[in-house]
Design an enzyme around this catalytic site. Structure first.
Site, PDB file in Angstrom:
ATOM      1  N   GLN A  52       0.832  -1.203   0.000  1.00  0.00           N
ATOM      2  CA  GLN A  52       0.000   0.000   0.000  1.00  0.00           C
ATOM      3  C   GLN A  52       0.866   1.253   0.000  1.00  0.00           C
ATOM      4  O   GLN A  52       1.741   1.417   0.846  1.00  0.00           O
ATOM      5  CB  GLN A  52      -0.938   0.048   1.208  1.00  0.00           C
ATOM      6  N   CYS A 100      -7.059   6.320   4.986  1.00  0.00           N
ATOM      7  CA  CYS A 100      -6.519   6.639   6.311  1.00  0.00           C
ATOM      8  C   CYS A 100      -7.023   8.004   6.779  1.00  0.00           C
ATOM      9  O   CYS A 100      -6.848   9.008   6.091  1.00  0.00           O
ATOM     10  CB  CYS A 100      -4.995   6.641   6.278  1.00  0.00           C
ATOM     11  N   GLY A 155     -15.030  -2.533   7.885  1.00  0.00           N
ATOM     12  CA  GLY A 155     -15.535  -1.711   8.986  1.00  0.00           C
ATOM     13  C   GLY A 155     -16.449  -2.486   9.924  1.00  0.00           C
ATOM     14  O   GLY A 155     -17.513  -2.954   9.510  1.00  0.00           O
TER      15      GLY A 155
END
Length: 325
Positions: free
Chosen positions: A73, A103, A204
């Site tokens: 990433q 982020c 999530g």
């Protein structure tokens, strides 16, 4: 279970490990993969010349011995900078490049990187096209539902991403503004899924096998990405995989197997990072494991082990503690 294809790679599980700074390092990725994660992604890394000799970059860009596909990433705020980062990531062994637009951390967002990028759709398009054109390997994107409750533009960005050649999207069900507060919502993820043809991964608050199944059924996503729920409980991958295949909760992992896995993991942290850093970075994992295994006595144990300054001693105290459970 849907099988997820990213470029030439067919994943053997639709349950993925989320890239997490300070968690998804090499020892943890290898552990999660061995326990059933279909894909693991490195901690976010900024690949710039002046940072490449830092210890942080050396550890974050070490993929020796990891099985393909290796997903790295990258983060940044300019198209050319990210395109160059992607090319460098390939040199470090990337099979897949993941772009961070998820982020919410201040130090990342203050540089207009991470989820802050979602505010500028024109820049998002430039970045995605630049990175896809810079490398010959698949590029994926991790994002949030938007940057604020009133601006949930993930569906728009998903379409931009598909047109740019992005091959998989992971969507965290919160906005940048939400950080990690409140509950994740899956309506926006469901909308994203309905608007693109590439795999979409829901992320999530997925903390159990049943929750994973519910989220997949509701959103129609191709897979789920597990983040904080893996801390102290990497066995969650096997649990979710089993449930998605059979509709049954598997038998709990025997405590003895958990204990030996924990000791092996801590040993690998010590070996990978060496005495000084290894001791320090092992601490949080030890706390997470202890919290999962023995919530009632964790404080007392933590007081003891947190003071230790020698890795052998740390390992032995942990070993004794586990043997008493």
């Amino acid at each position: 279970m849907v099988s997820i294809q990213i470029g030439p790679y067919q994943l053997n599980s639709s349950v993925l490990l989320a890239p997490m700074a300070g968690t998804s390092d090499k020892p943890f990725r290898m552990l999660c993969k061995s326990l059933g994660a279909g894909l693991t992604t490195s901690e976010m890394v900024v690949i710039q010349e002046h940072l490449l000799n830092t210890n942080k970059s050396k550890y974050r860009l070490n993929f020796e011995g990891e099985s393909a596909p290796i997903s790295i990433q990258i983060a940044g705020s300019e198209a050319q900078e990210l395109a160059t980062s992607a090319q460098k990531a390939v040199e470090y062994g990337a099979d897949i490049i993941d772009i961070n637009m998820g982020c919410p951390a201040k130090k990342v967002c203050n540089k207009a990187a991470g989820s802050a990028l979602m505010q500028d759709e024109k820049l998002v398009k430039e970045i995605l096209e630049a990175v896809v054109n810079a490398v010959d390997i698949p590029v994926t994107l991790k994002m949030r539902t938007g940057w604020s409750v009133d601006n949930k533009n993930a569906p728009t960005i998903a379409q931009i991403a598909q047109q740019a050649g992005i091959q998989m999207l992971s969507v965290h069900g919160r906005t940048k503004e939400d950080k990690y507060n409140g509950m994740a919502e899956y309506d926006t993820i469901k909308t994203v899924v309905s608007q693109v043809d590439i795999p979409v991964i829901a992320n999530g608050d997925i903390i159990s096998a049943k929750k994973a199944q519910q989220v997949l059924e509701y959103t129609k996503a191709s897979g789920v990405m597990i983040g904080r729920a893996t801390q102290g409980n990497p066995w969650i991958f096997a649990e979710i995989n089993h449930y998605l295949k059979t509709g049954k909760i598997n038998d709990p992992v025997p405590l003895e197997i958990k204990k030996s896995t924990i000791l092996q993991h801590i040993q690998q942290i010590h070996q990978f990072y060496g005495d000084f850093l290894g001791l320090r970075l092992a601490r949080k994992h030890i706390l997470w494991y202890a919290t999962h295994l023995d919530e009632n006595h964790v404080q007392q144990f933590w007081k003891t082990i947190n003071k230790v300054t020698e890795r052998k001693q740390q390992f032995n105290i942990l070993k004794d503690y586990l043997s008493q459970l």
